[in-house]
Scaffold this motif. Structure first.
Motif, PDB file in Angstrom:
ATOM      1  N   PRO A  71     -54.490  41.236 -44.304  1.00 20.11           N
ATOM      2  CA  PRO A  71     -55.830  41.376 -43.710  1.00 20.11           C
ATOM      3  C   PRO A  71     -56.399  42.769 -43.972  1.00 20.11           C
ATOM      4  N   ASP A  72     -57.692  42.837 -44.187  1.00 22.10           N
ATOM      5  CA  ASP A  72     -58.360  44.105 -44.494  1.00 22.10           C
ATOM      6  C   ASP A  72     -58.223  45.137 -43.387  1.00 22.10           C
ATOM      7  N   PHE A  73     -58.124  44.703 -42.121  1.00 23.70           N
ATOM      8  CA  PHE A  73     -58.136  45.671 -41.034  1.00 23.70           C
ATOM      9  C   PHE A  73     -56.959  46.648 -41.080  1.00 23.70           C
ATOM     10  N   ILE A  74     -55.863  46.312 -41.773  1.00 24.38           N
ATOM     11  CA  ILE A  74     -54.739  47.250 -41.793  1.00 24.38           C
ATOM     12  C   ILE A  74     -55.035  48.504 -42.617  1.00 24.38           C
ATOM     13  N   PHE A  75     -56.125  48.505 -43.365  1.00 24.49           N
ATOM     14  CA  PHE A  75     -56.524  49.685 -44.134  1.00 24.49           C
ATOM     15  C   PHE A  75     -57.649  50.462 -43.459  1.00 24.49           C
ATOM     16  N   ASP A  76     -58.182  49.960 -42.356  1.00 20.25           N
ATOM     17  CA  ASP A  76     -59.285  50.615 -41.649  1.00 20.25           C
ATOM     18  C   ASP A  76     -58.807  51.870 -40.931  1.00 20.25           C
ATOM     19  N   VAL A  77     -59.628  52.917 -40.967  1.00 18.10           N
ATOM     20  CA  VAL A  77     -59.292  54.182 -40.316  1.00 18.10           C
ATOM     21  C   VAL A  77     -59.008  53.960 -38.834  1.00 18.10           C
ATOM     22  N   ASP A  78     -59.824  53.187 -38.156  1.00 15.48           N
ATOM     23  CA  ASP A  78     -59.632  52.949 -36.725  1.00 15.48           C
ATOM     24  C   ASP A  78     -58.240  52.387 -36.449  1.00 15.48           C
ATOM     25  N   PHE A  79     -57.804  51.406 -37.228  1.00 19.21           N
ATOM     26  CA  PHE A  79     -56.493  50.804 -37.039  1.00 19.21           C
ATOM     27  C   PHE A  79     -55.381  51.815 -37.316  1.00 19.21           C
ATOM     28  N   VAL A  80     -55.524  52.597 -38.373  1.00 22.93           N
ATOM     29  CA  VAL A  80     -54.508  53.585 -38.743  1.00 22.93           C
ATOM     30  C   VAL A  80     -54.370  54.651 -37.659  1.00 22.93           C
ATOM     31  N   VAL A  81     -55.499  55.155 -37.148  1.00 24.14           N
ATOM     32  CA  VAL A  81     -55.476  56.168 -36.091  1.00 24.14           C
ATOM     33  C   VAL A  81     -54.780  55.610 -34.853  1.00 24.14           C
ATOM     34  N   ARG A  82     -55.088  54.391 -34.511  1.00 25.50           N
ATOM     35  CA  ARG A  82     -54.465  53.775 -33.348  1.00 25.50           C
ATOM     36  C   ARG A  82     -52.966  53.533 -33.573  1.00 25.50           C
ATOM     37  N   LEU A  83     -52.587  53.148 -34.781  1.00 21.70           N
ATOM     38  CA  LEU A  83     -51.168  52.981 -35.095  1.00 21.70           C
ATOM     39  C   LEU A  83     -50.412  54.303 -34.933  1.00 21.70           C
ATOM     40  N   ARG A  84     -51.055  55.380 -35.367  1.00 27.22           N
ATOM     41  CA  ARG A  84     -50.401  56.681 -35.269  1.00 27.22           C
ATOM     42  C   ARG A  84     -50.181  57.070 -33.810  1.00 27.22           C
ATOM     43  N   GLU A  85     -51.061  56.638 -32.949  1.00 27.08           N
ATOM     44  CA  GLU A  85     -50.939  56.963 -31.531  1.00 27.08           C
ATOM     45  C   GLU A  85     -49.725  56.289 -30.893  1.00 27.08           C
ATOM     46  N   ILE A  86     -49.338  55.116 -31.361  1.00 26.29           N
ATOM     47  CA  ILE A  86     -48.216  54.405 -30.750  1.00 26.29           C
ATOM     48  C   ILE A  86     -46.923  54.505 -31.552  1.00 26.29           C
ATOM     49  N   THR A  87     -46.959  55.028 -32.770  1.00 25.89           N
ATOM     50  CA  THR A  87     -45.766  55.126 -33.609  1.00 25.89           C
ATOM     51  C   THR A  87     -45.209  56.537 -33.528  1.00 25.89           C
ATOM     52  N   THR A  88     -43.940  56.664 -33.116  1.00 26.74           N
ATOM     53  CA  THR A  88     -43.374  58.001 -32.921  1.00 26.74           C
ATOM     54  C   THR A  88     -42.575  58.521 -34.108  1.00 26.74           C
ATOM     55  N   LYS A  89     -42.020  57.628 -34.941  1.00 25.75           N
ATOM     56  CA  LYS A  89     -41.158  58.118 -36.022  1.00 25.75           C
ATOM     57  C   LYS A  89     -41.467  57.552 -37.396  1.00 25.75           C
ATOM     58  N   LEU A  90     -41.530  56.238 -37.512  1.00 33.71           N
ATOM     59  CA  LEU A  90     -41.572  55.626 -38.838  1.00 33.71           C
ATOM     60  C   LEU A  90     -42.466  54.399 -38.845  1.00 33.71           C
ATOM     61  N   LEU A  91     -43.201  54.226 -39.946  1.00 31.48           N
ATOM     62  CA  LEU A  91     -44.040  53.052 -40.158  1.00 31.48           C
ATOM     63  C   LEU A  91     -43.616  52.404 -41.466  1.00 31.48           C
ATOM     64  N   CYS A  92     -43.460  51.104 -41.443  1.00 31.81           N
ATOM     65  CA  CYS A  92     -43.142  50.332 -42.638  1.00 31.81           C
ATOM     66  C   CYS A  92     -44.277  49.345 -42.852  1.00 31.81           C
ATOM     67  N   LEU A  93     -44.814  49.322 -44.049  1.00 33.87           N
ATOM     68  CA  LEU A  93     -45.988  48.509 -44.356  1.00 33.87           C
ATOM     69  C   LEU A  93     -45.687  47.639 -45.571  1.00 33.87           C
ATOM     70  N   ASN A  94     -45.746  46.325 -45.436  1.00 35.16           N
ATOM     71  CA  ASN A  94     -45.532  45.398 -46.544  1.00 35.16           C
ATOM     72  C   ASN A  94     -46.899  44.935 -47.036  1.00 35.16           C
ATOM     73  N   ILE A  95     -47.248  45.343 -48.259  1.00 35.80           N
ATOM     74  CA  ILE A  95     -48.567  45.034 -48.828  1.00 35.80           C
ATOM     75  C   ILE A  95     -48.411  44.560 -50.272  1.00 35.80           C
ATOM     76  N   ARG A  96     -49.489  44.035 -50.811  1.00 36.62           N
ATOM     77  CA  ARG A  96     -49.488  43.710 -52.237  1.00 36.62           C
ATOM     78  C   ARG A  96     -49.444  45.019 -53.021  1.00 36.62           C
ATOM     79  N   ASP A  97     -48.799  45.008 -54.154  1.00 40.95           N
ATOM     80  CA  ASP A  97     -48.691  46.210 -54.976  1.00 40.95           C
ATOM     81  C   ASP A  97     -50.065  46.792 -55.303  1.00 40.95           C
TER      82      ASP A  97
END
Length: 132
Positions: A71-97
């Protein structure tokens, strides 16, 4: 996850759309991913409001697919900023190459690219959190 960090590891399952079926492991309530992230973060862009929840995750794994793409929303700045607020150590993202070039917001808003692994035409990307 439990093999690496033990059987007491707390896992929260979210998906693109909420569902609850007999195949959901441990009868986890699965929520809409975008809504889950939004409800557990502050409204960064509209006004400064108190944190709506105290949810924090050491590791966040995003593996959301709409058939053959993400989904496109996983690349949106708003979503990324919010993810950073709840993620303390590591993020793993499975996307198309081919979508890796759309990940600039992750670099710009609190994540540091660590590495990626190619998996069947996809790219599993690992990001560490950057101290604010």
């Amino acid at each position: 996850t439990r093999k690496i960090w033990g059987s007491q590891t707390k896992i929260t399952g979210v998906d693109q759309k909420a569902y609850d079926g007999p195949y959901v492991e441990y009868k986890v309530k699965v929520m809409d991913a975008y809504q889950y992230v939004k409800e557990n973060t502050k409204d960064t862009y509209l006004r400064n409001v108190p944190l709506l929840g105290n949810v924090k995750h050491d590791v966040t794994v995003i593996d959301l697919w709409n058939g053959s793409d993400v989904p496109d929303f996983i690349f949106d700045v708003d979503f990324v900023v919010r993810l950073r607020e709840i993620t303390t150590k590591l993020l793993c993202l499975n996307i198309r190459d081919v979508d890796f070039k759309r990940c600039q917001a992750y670099n710009d808003y609190g994540f540091k690219f660590d590495r990626f692994s190619p998996v069947e035409g996809n790219r599993v990307v690992w990001w560490s959190t950057v101290n604010k």
